[in-house]
Design an enzyme around this catalytic site. Structure first.
Site, PDB file in Angstrom:
ATOM      1  N   ASP A  99       0.742  -1.249   0.085  1.00  0.00           N
ATOM      2  CA  ASP A  99       0.044   0.138   0.094  1.00  0.00           C
ATOM      3  C   ASP A  99       0.987   1.324   0.129  1.00  0.00           C
ATOM      4  O   ASP A  99       1.599   1.574   1.036  1.00  0.00           O
ATOM      5  CB  ASP A  99      -0.796   0.026   1.278  1.00  0.00           C
ATOM      6  N   HIS A 147      -4.145   4.380   6.300  1.00  0.00           N
ATOM      7  CA  HIS A 147      -3.087   3.860   5.545  1.00  0.00           C
ATOM      8  C   HIS A 147      -1.430   4.299   6.388  1.00  0.00           C
ATOM      9  O   HIS A 147      -1.333   5.206   6.960  1.00  0.00           O
ATOM     10  CB  HIS A 147      -2.762   4.592   4.293  1.00  0.00           C
TER      11      HIS A 147
HETATM   12 ZN   LIG Z   1      -8.059   1.254  -0.728  1.00  0.00          ZN
HETATM   13 ZN   LIG Z   2      -9.181   0.737   2.436  1.00  0.00          ZN
END
Ligand SMILES: [Zn+2]
Ligand SMILES: [Zn+2]
Length: 551
Positions: free
Chosen positions: A191, A364
């Site tokens: 990510d 995130h």
């Molecule tokens: Zn996402």
């Molecule tokens: Zn997500």
């Protein structure tokens, strides 16, 4: 090709959204996620965008299943469209399955085989053995995958951050990720969303402290807008509400439905008598009320937008109300969010948003967490995913710092193929890929935007509504004038044109002064009124373009 693993991102490596990756080996193929992206401002009339999954359909007999990392729309939103064309089983954790089941029901896809899988369970799909690994993120029940393939181990992180104090107490499974590091992982896909940000992302629990401060100061009602899928956030609001003796009212279809799913599956804990209905609002004193709703991105038809412009049936803003926008301002939405904030302030509410208080944390990982992931998994090859080009650049720099040579880092475009075989890994060509524009839910509506517009113009023509308004008062000073092409012969159907004019004038006169001051809201209103009228009276769907000029 035999003895070669192909990893093909069909979306999500050139944008945040559209996440979808294919893995193919011999006669077997799996699909990881099938997400959508919400339209950018230059895509009028488009509800959302999905990845072009032609390549998957061309290989339909190979597809063994779809695995999902978590329930966010950017990972699951394209699923109904894919499953309409292809009948394969879906595997995900229980909350993700719950959210997907609801979505599929809306698309009449109840027959799809949905399998709940717990973290640390392994699903065998052809040659692929997919292990679910728990991660922490802004939605509960998120996972990454450790995938055993004949060409080596692959780790896909899904969306993650390292939250050391998650709201539900479910920690990320560091142990598993390091186990993959020990075993020797060929490729890590990770990510990149926050790869530009230094340090660590705050724990979701940090938000609670801000909520407590706001709750202890508030004298009147508290209205909180967040994403409907953010069950952790909803849980924290409920907990703090209980602490301060307030009742909670959920308003909005998606938020009520998500909360009910989470409650049924045990992901949301609501103390006795705290959750009330909107009808109960009138029986409560202001200082007893918390309303949780959606619309944190300024979406014109959302509950919050209707509250802000006083178009909501039950909730009317007054002096003393506190409104909290507990979500990130997604770039591109700042203007519409700003407008809503202004409307709310004008009505007497105190508005608290990202810029003025810590009422949101990201889901995130930031730089330090991304480095930790790289160090745990110690992959031979690295592919940054879930980001635009610049996010991937930042992420790849981190990967180099942890010792991965530049030549082992792969930047892929959507549709590009990464081939991994015994000797090594290299890019090898490109499969069909792209974006498909969706307007509404119908399968027939799924086509390229230009094509769709042309088709609509060809079938039903175009109607332009031209209105001049006085800038300050909003009174109509010229028009509405109607110009149409390919829709009806103007002299033959003067009646219809007259009706349309009348309808537009009428709905304009009903608009509040705040809506009048906002051209995009006027346009949305006119479009929806006319769309309905023309469908009901003539069964036609011409393109409707309101043109509003101020004098
Ligand atoms: Zn996402
Ligand atoms: Zn997500």
């Amino acid at each position: 090709m035999d003895n070669v693993l192909s990893v093909i991102p069909l979306g999500g490596v050139e944008e945040i959204g559209l996440n979808m990756t294919v893995m193919e080996y011999g006669d077997d193929m799996i699909v990881i996620d099938a997400g959508l992206m919400f339209p950018e401002e230059d895509m009028p009339g488009i509800d959302f965008v999905i990845p072009d999954f032609t390549y998957v359909l061309e290989n339909r007999e190979k597809v063994r299943g779809i695995v999902l990392t978590h329930g966010h729309e950017d990972h699951t939103g394209a699923l109904p469209f894919l499953l309409k064309e292809l009948s394969v089983p879906v595997y995900a954790t229980p909350l993700t399955i719950g959210l997907v089941r609801e979505k599929l029901r809306e698309h009449n896809l109840e027959h799809v085989e949905l399998n709940s899988v717990m973290p640390r369970e392994v699903v065998t799909l052809g040659v692929f053995e997919v292990e679910f690994i728990r991660v922490t993120h802004s939605i509960v029940d998120g996972v990454g995958f450790g995938i055993k393939t004949p060409a080596g181990l692959i780790v896909h992180t899904g969306d993650f951050k390292l939250d050391p104090t998650p709201v539900d107490g479910q920690l990320m499974d560091f142990h598993k990720f390091s186990e993959y590091g020990e075993k020797g992982t060929t490729l890590l896909m990770s990510d990149s969303t926050n790869a530009e940000k230094g340090g660590f992302t705050f724990s979701e629990k940090e938000v609670r402290r801000s909520f407590e401060d706001i709750f202890s100061d508030a004298k009147g009602r508290i209205i909180i807008a967040t994403f409907a899928s953010n069950i952790h956030r909803i849980q924290q609001v409920i907990d703090v509400a209980a602490m301060f003796g307030r009742k909670v009212i959920l308003s909005g279809k998606s938020i009520v439905s998500n909360a009910q799913i989470a409650l049924d599956l045990g992901y949301l804990r609501i103390p006795q008598n705290i959750w009330l209905k909107l009808e109960d609002l009138k029986n409560l004193r202001d200082e007893e009320v918390v309303i949780i709703t959606t619309g944190s991105q300024g979406e014109p038809m959302s509950v919050l937008s209707r509250i802000a412009t006083d178009e909501h049936k039950t909730i009317h803003i007054k002096e003393g109300d506190v409104v909290i926008l507990s979500a990130k301002m997604i770039p591109g939405n700042e203007q519409s969010i700003g407008r809503i904030i202004n409307h709310l302030f004008r009505r007497g509410a105190n508005v608290i948003y990202e810029k003025v208080s810590e009422i949101h944390v990201s889901g995130h990982a930031s730089k330090e967490e991304l480095k930790l992931m790289l160090n745990l998994v110690k992959p031979k090859y690295f592919m940054p995913i879930h980001g635009e080009y610049r996010h991937k650049v930042y992420h790849s720099r981190l990967a180099e710092k942890t010792g991965i040579p530049k030549s082992n880092i792969f930047f892929l475009e959507n549709g590009e193929v990464l081939e991994i075989a015994g000797e090594g890994a290299n890019k090898s060509g490109k499969v069909t890929s792209g974006r498909i524009y969706v307007d509404g839910k119908g399968v027939g509506d799924v086509e390229d935007m230009v094509l769709r517009d042309r088709r609509r113009l060809a079938h039903d023509g175009i109607v332009l509504i031209i209105i001049g308004i006085e800038k300050l008062t909003g009174t109509i000073v010229s028009g509405p004038d109607i110009v149409s092409r390919g829709f009806v012969f103007e002299d033959a159907s003067q009646d219809i044109i007259n009706d349309v004019k009348e309808l537009v004038s009428e709905s304009m006169s009903e608009l509040s002064s705040e809506i009048i001051s906002d051209k995009s809201l006027i346009q949305a209103k006119i479009r929806s009124v006319l769309k309905k009228y023309l469908r009901n009276t003539m069964d036609r769907k011409p393109m409707i373009m309101p043109i509003i000029f101020e004098v």
